[in-house]
Design an enzyme around this catalytic site. Structure first.
Site, short mmCIF file in Angstrom:
data_model
loop_
_atom_site.label_atom_id
_atom_site.label_comp_id
_atom_site.label_asym_id
_atom_site.label_seq_id
_atom_site.Cartn_x
_atom_site.Cartn_y
_atom_site.Cartn_z
N GLY A 99 0.84 -1.20 0.00
CA GLY A 99 0.00 0.00 0.00
C GLY A 99 0.87 1.25 0.00
O GLY A 99 1.89 1.28 0.66
N THR A 105 4.09 2.80 5.63
CA THR A 105 2.68 2.39 5.74
C THR A 105 1.98 3.37 6.67
O THR A 105 2.59 3.86 7.62
CB THR A 105 2.53 0.94 6.27
OG1 THR A 105 1.16 0.71 6.62
CG2 THR A 105 3.37 0.67 7.50
N ASP A 163 -0.38 2.68 8.68
CA ASP A 163 -0.97 2.02 9.85
C ASP A 163 -0.14 2.14 11.13
O ASP A 163 -0.65 1.92 12.23
CB ASP A 163 -1.21 0.53 9.56
CG ASP A 163 -2.31 0.34 8.55
OD1 ASP A 163 -3.10 1.28 8.36
OD2 ASP A 163 -2.36 -0.74 7.93
N ARG A 194 0.96 -4.70 -5.71
CA ARG A 194 0.95 -5.97 -4.99
C ARG A 194 1.17 -7.03 -6.06
O ARG A 194 0.37 -7.13 -6.99
CB ARG A 194 -0.38 -6.16 -4.25
CG ARG A 194 -0.64 -5.01 -3.27
CD ARG A 194 -1.69 -5.36 -2.25
NE ARG A 194 -2.20 -4.18 -1.59
CZ ARG A 194 -1.76 -3.75 -0.39
NH1 ARG A 194 -0.83 -4.38 0.25
NH2 ARG A 194 -2.29 -2.67 0.15
N ASP A 204 2.00 0.17 12.41
CA ASP A 204 2.03 -1.04 13.24
C ASP A 204 3.30 -1.86 13.10
O ASP A 204 3.37 -3.00 13.55
CB ASP A 204 0.80 -1.92 12.92
CG ASP A 204 0.73 -2.28 11.45
OD1 ASP A 204 1.44 -1.67 10.64
OD2 ASP A 204 -0.05 -3.19 11.10
N ASP A 222 5.12 -4.92 6.13
CA ASP A 222 5.71 -6.21 6.50
C ASP A 222 5.62 -7.26 5.39
O ASP A 222 6.50 -8.12 5.27
CB ASP A 222 5.14 -6.74 7.83
CG ASP A 222 3.63 -6.73 7.87
OD1 ASP A 222 3.01 -6.40 6.83
OD2 ASP A 222 3.06 -7.07 8.92
N ARG A 252 -6.84 -1.78 9.48
CA ARG A 252 -7.48 -3.10 9.49
C ARG A 252 -7.07 -3.92 10.71
O ARG A 252 -7.86 -4.64 11.28
CB ARG A 252 -7.13 -3.87 8.21
CG ARG A 252 -8.22 -3.79 7.17
CD ARG A 252 -7.76 -4.40 5.88
NE ARG A 252 -6.62 -3.64 5.36
CZ ARG A 252 -5.76 -4.07 4.45
NH1 ARG A 252 -5.87 -5.26 3.94
NH2 ARG A 252 -4.78 -3.31 4.02
#
Ligand code: ATP
Length: 330
Positions: free
Chosen positions: A18, A133, A135, A79, A137, A110, A179
Site C-alpha cells: 500500500g 505504511t 498504519d 501488490r 504497526d 511487513d 485493518r
C-alpha cells in the site's frame, strides 16, 4: 564527497504494498544519499512487478527534484502475486543480475519485507527495509512513513464533520483506516474529542457504546462523534449506525468512511524528515554491510531491527492513551 570503498556500487530502490505519503521523500533520500556516496541508484517501478518485468530506470540526484513534498510514490507501488512464486522471483533475480544491482532498499510494509527476505535467501540479494505504511504497526520504529500525514488528514476531516454534527445534533460514526491497528483511530479520536473510539486491539461492546450515548445526553452534549477503525470487531460502521438508530430512533445518525483520502496528500514535516533520515540510513547501512534489517527511529535514535522481528512483532497500542481517551470523553 566520501570515497565509496564498499562492495555496494549500485542500489535499487522500490516502493511496494500500500502506498503512503512520504514514500517519495524516502525515494529522494535514497537517490541523493547514493549520489553522495558515489553509488549508482536505480528506481524499480511498480514494486516487485518491476523487478520481474525489468521496469528499471537510473535515477540521478536531479531526477528527484520537487519530489519531497508530493504524496503517493513516483515509482508506483504494486501488490505482485507473481513475486510470491519461485518462478516470479527467478525472473526478478535475472533483472537484478542484468543491471548489476548489488542491493535493494525496499520501502513498504511487513508483506514487502517478507518478500525481500525470501528473495534474499533464494538469490542472495542484500536489502534494507524502510517502513512505509500509514498504519504505524511495524515493530522497530516509533513511527512509520505516512502515519503522521494520514493521522493529520483524518483529524482535519473529522474537525469538519464536527462542524456539521454540532449544527444538527447528530451522531456520527466515522471510519478511519486500520485493518489490524488502531493507531489512527485512537489518536485522531483523542485529537478531535470523540465520544468513543473503537479499535481492533480492544474488546468493545455495543452496550458500552450505548451507555456513552446516554451519559452524553445527560450532560447535554450537542453532538457525538464515534471513531471506528476499519478492523474494529463490532461489525463495522454501518451496522453500528443501524443498531444505534434501532435503539434511539430519535437520533439523527450518520456514517462517514474517510477511505483513501487518508493515503493521499502532501506529507507532513514529520513524515518528510522521517523518510529523509531512514532513506539515508538505509544506504549507509548497506554500505556498512548490513542486510535483512529495517531502518527505524526509536526514542529519536536511529535503529536497525532484524527484519524477522519487524515482520513478526507489531507496535502495541499505548494503554495509557486508551485511558486518556476514556477520561477525556466523560
Ligand atoms: P501494507 O502494510 O501497506 O499492506 P505490505 O508491504 O504489507 O504493505 P503486501 O501486499 O502484504 O503489502 O506485500 C507487498 C508485496 O510483497 C506483495 O504483493 C508480494 O509481491 C510481496 N510479498 C508479500 N508476502 C510475500 C511472500 N510470503 N512471499 C513473496 N512475496 C511476498
Amino acid at each position: 564527497m566520501p570515497q565509496n570503498i564498499s562492495k555496494i556500487k549500485k542500489i535499487g530502490v522500490l516502493t511496494s504494498g500500500g502506498d503512503s505519503p512520504g514514500m517519495n521523500a524516502a525515494i529522494r533520500s535514497v537517490v541523493r544519499a547514493c549520489n553522495y556516496y558515489g553509488i549508482v541508484c536505480c528506481g524499480i517501478r511498480m514494486g516487485y512487478e518491476g523487478l520481474i518485468n525489468d521496469y528499471v530506470v537510473e535515477l540521478g540526484p536531479r531526477s528527484v527534484r520537487n519530489l519531497i513534498n508530493r504524496g503517493g510514490t513516483e515509482l508506483k507501488s504494486a501488490r505482485s502475486q507473481e513475486f510470491r512464486t519461485k518462478e516470479g522471483r527467478e525472473k526478478a533475480a535475472k533483472t537484478v543480475k542484468k543491471h548489476n544491482i548489488d542491493a535493494l532498499v525496499i520501502i513498504g510494509g511487513d508483506g514487502s519485507f517478507t518478500g525481500g527476505t525470501i528473495f534474499q535467501k533464494e538469490h542472495g540479494v542484500p536489502f534494507i527495509g524502510v517502513p512505509g505504511t500509514i498504519d504505524n504497526d511495524i515493530f522497530g520504529t516509533d513511527y512509520t512513513v505516512g502515519y503522521d500525514t494520514a493521522l493529520n488528514t483524518a483529524v482535519d476531516a473529522i474537525d469538519k464533520i464536527r462542524d456539521t454534527a454540532t449544527s444538527h445534533n447528530r451522531v456520527f460514526f466515522v471510519e478511519v483506516m486500520g485493518r489490524d491497528a488502531g493507531f489512527i483511530a485512537l489518536n485522531s479520536g483523542i485529537a478531535t474529542g470523540a465520544l468513543d473510539i473503537l479499535i481492533p486491539e480492544e474488546k468493545d461492546s455495543i452496550e458500552d457504546l450505548f451507555i456513552a450515548f446516554e451519559k452524553a445526553q445527560e450532560k447535554g452534549k450537542s453532538s457525538s462523534i464515534v471513531i471506528v477503525a476499519e478492523g474494529e470487531k463490532l461489525g463495522g460502521v454501518y451496522d453500528l449506525a443501524k443498531f444505534t438508530k434501532m435503539k434511539y430512533p430519535e437520533f439523527d445518525v450518520k456514517v462517514t468512511v474517510l477511505g483513501h483520502i487518508q493515503r493521499g496528500g502532501s506529507p507532513t514535516v514529520a513524515d518528510r524528515v522521517l523518510a529523509s533520515r531512514l532513506g539515508v540510513a538505509a544506504v549507509e547501512g548497506l554500505i556498512a554491510g548490513k542486510s535483512n534489517v529495517m531502518a527505524g527511529m526509536q526514542s529519536s535514535k536511529l535503529v536497525f531491527t532484524p527484519i524477522e522481528e519487524a515482520i513478526k512483532k507489531h507496535n502495541e497500542i499505548d494503554k495509557d492513551l486508551i485511558k486518556v481517551a476514556d477520561i477525556l470523553s466523560t
